[in-house]
Write a protein that holds these residues in place. Structure first.
Motif, PDB file in Angstrom:
ATOM      1  N   HIS A 147       0.810  -1.215   0.000  1.00 34.66           N
ATOM      2  CA  HIS A 147       0.000   0.000   0.000  1.00 34.66           C
ATOM      3  C   HIS A 147       0.845   1.269   0.000  1.00 34.66           C
ATOM      4  CE1 HIS A 147      -3.202  -2.813   0.708  1.00 34.66           C
ATOM      5  NE2 HIS A 147      -2.705  -3.162   1.872  1.00 34.66           N
ATOM      6  N   ASP A 148       1.813   1.325  -0.888  1.00 30.84           N
ATOM      7  CA  ASP A 148       2.560   2.557  -1.098  1.00 30.84           C
ATOM      8  C   ASP A 148       3.213   3.085   0.171  1.00 30.84           C
ATOM      9  OD1 ASP A 148       1.889   2.598  -3.823  1.00 30.84           O
ATOM     10  OD2 ASP A 148      -0.053   3.460  -3.339  1.00 30.84           O
ATOM     11  N   PHE A 190       3.826   4.328   7.042  1.00 29.59           N
ATOM     12  CA  PHE A 190       2.654   4.729   6.276  1.00 29.59           C
ATOM     13  C   PHE A 190       2.121   6.017   6.911  1.00 29.59           C
ATOM     14  CE2 PHE A 190       3.056   0.166   6.129  1.00 29.59           C
ATOM     15  CZ  PHE A 190       2.893  -0.140   4.779  1.00 29.59           C
ATOM     16  N   GLY A 191       2.606   7.155   6.449  1.00 28.90           N
ATOM     17  CA  GLY A 191       2.245   8.411   7.095  1.00 28.90           C
ATOM     18  C   GLY A 191       2.833   8.449   8.494  1.00 28.90           C
ATOM     19  N   SER A 192       1.969   8.557   9.516  1.00 25.61           N
ATOM     20  CA  SER A 192       2.438   8.571  10.903  1.00 25.61           C
ATOM     21  C   SER A 192       2.447   7.186  11.538  1.00 25.61           C
ATOM     22  CB  SER A 192       1.557   9.505  11.738  1.00 25.61           C
ATOM     23  OG  SER A 192       0.204   9.042  11.743  1.00 25.61           O
ATOM     24  N   SER A 193       2.055   6.161  10.793  1.00 22.66           N
ATOM     25  CA  SER A 193       1.991   4.800  11.316  1.00 22.66           C
ATOM     26  C   SER A 193       3.198   3.984  10.860  1.00 22.66           C
ATOM     27  CB  SER A 193       0.705   4.107  10.840  1.00 22.66           C
ATOM     28  OG  SER A 193      -0.429   4.807  11.276  1.00 22.66           O
ATOM     29  N   PHE A 194       3.536   2.977  11.669  1.00 23.05           N
ATOM     30  CA  PHE A 194       4.655   2.102  11.368  1.00 23.05           C
ATOM     31  C   PHE A 194       4.187   0.652  11.351  1.00 23.05           C
ATOM     32  CE2 PHE A 194       6.551   5.950  12.880  1.00 23.05           C
ATOM     33  CZ  PHE A 194       7.734   6.072  12.165  1.00 23.05           C
ATOM     34  N   SER A 195       4.916  -0.156  10.612  1.00 25.72           N
ATOM     35  CA  SER A 195       4.590  -1.576  10.489  1.00 25.72           C
ATOM     36  C   SER A 195       5.889  -2.362  10.374  1.00 25.72           C
ATOM     37  CB  SER A 195       3.719  -1.814   9.250  1.00 25.72           C
ATOM     38  OG  SER A 195       3.522  -3.188   9.003  1.00 25.72           O
ATOM     39  N   ILE A 196       5.933  -3.522  11.026  1.00 22.51           N
ATOM     40  CA  ILE A 196       7.033  -4.461  10.832  1.00 22.51           C
ATOM     41  C   ILE A 196       6.471  -5.635  10.043  1.00 22.51           C
ATOM     42  CG2 ILE A 196       8.689  -6.021  11.921  1.00 22.51           C
ATOM     43  CD1 ILE A 196       8.834  -4.103  14.263  1.00 22.51           C
ATOM     44  N   GLN A 197       7.105  -5.909   8.908  1.00 24.15           N
ATOM     45  CA  GLN A 197       6.590  -6.921   7.995  1.00 24.15           C
ATOM     46  C   GLN A 197       7.652  -7.967   7.691  1.00 24.15           C
ATOM     47  OE1 GLN A 197       5.008  -4.920   4.545  1.00 24.15           O
ATOM     48  NE2 GLN A 197       3.516  -3.770   5.740  1.00 24.15           N
ATOM     49  N   LEU A 198       7.180  -9.156   7.420  1.00 18.60           N
ATOM     50  CA  LEU A 198       8.025 -10.230   6.909  1.00 18.60           C
ATOM     51  C   LEU A 198       7.627 -10.420   5.457  1.00 18.60           C
ATOM     52  CD1 LEU A 198      10.135 -12.501   7.477  1.00 18.60           C
ATOM     53  CD2 LEU A 198       8.171 -14.001   7.923  1.00 18.60           C
ATOM     54  N   GLY A 199       8.494  -9.996   4.541  1.00 15.95           N
ATOM     55  CA  GLY A 199       8.085  -9.971   3.153  1.00 15.95           C
ATOM     56  C   GLY A 199       6.932  -9.006   2.995  1.00 15.95           C
TER      57      GLY A 199
END
Length: 245
Positions: free
Chosen positions: A21-22, A42-51
């Protein structure tokens, strides 16, 4: 206290499209045994992703906090030493520190050193002063190894290292949830101690394995705070009996 030296972060600025999602990839980290974690913004949000799979996001923390709160509620006065598997975004750690007395100690086992670097840098606003709490020890290694070496040392073990009771992050994590891995966890707990496991989905076979390993098992479902149309989370609270069997 840290048990590993941490090198400086080398940030990136890789744009990501499609399934992510960009978002903007701020940094990546290799997972021992294979796979790559991505710290996304993502803007002010953060995410930890595996792949392309999200492991955790900064916009949802209630179930991670509940992992600590539910376990500590069931520990009574027995809360000298707690092990948390997986640092994540610090939600479980902060909830544990908030609920525990000054006399307690908390060990966090984190496999990926870069996750600690993120906690000190891009994600520092999520942690507040938690990483400087004198009750905390950060152990930069596999939580399985910490459990296997323990013998009645912990009053609670809180696991949130996969999306459920299987080796999602890496196949070697299956040993945390198999029959002998659960027996190791039971041995690492003091009598009356709690093993708490977070999951994005239910798993009847895992509950059966917990019971076969000698635990008394309680299963709690938690609604997803991001929407009623999303599947609930599951937390297993497995208690080692007070008396020897």
């Amino acid at each position: 206290m840290l048990t590993a030296d941490l090198a400086p972060i080398t940030p990136g600025a890789e744009p990501v499209t499609g399934a992510q999602h960009d978002g903007e990839c701020i940094d990546t980290a290799a997972v021992p045994g294979g796979g790559t974690l991505r710290l996304m913004r993502f803007g002010s949000s953060f995410s930890i992703q595996l792949g392309e799979d999200e492991l955790m996001g900064s916009d949802a923390c209630q179930s991670e906090e509940a992992l600590a709160d539910l376990a500590i509620e069931r520990m009574g006065e027995q809360h000298d030493r707690i092990l948390i598997g997986g640092l994540g975004m610090g939600f479980t750690l902060k909830a544990a520190l908030a609920a525990l007395p000054a006399s307690s100690s908390v060990v966090v086992a984190e496999l990926v050193p870069q996750v600690v670097r993120w906690a000190r840098a891009e994600l520092a606003h999520l942690y507040g002063a938690a990483l400087d709490d004198p009750r905390l020890t950060l152990d930069i290694r596999d939580v399985h190894d910490v459990i296997a070496e323990a013998d009645g040392q912990f009053d609670a073990i809180l696991l949130d290292v996969d999306n459920g009771p299987d080796g999602f992050i890496r196949p070697a994590n299956d040993r945390l949830y198999c029959n002998w891995g659960l027996r190791d966890a039971r041995r690492a707990l003091r009598p009356g101690g709690i093993l708490a496991v977070w999951s994005a989905y239910p798993d009847d076979a895992f509950r059966d394995r917990l019971e076969a390993a000698g635990f008394g098992v309680e299963e709690v479902e938690l609604a997803d705070e991001l929407g009623a149309d999303r599947a609930p989370y599951t937390i297993w609270l497995a208690t080692r009996p007070l008396t020897a069997e």
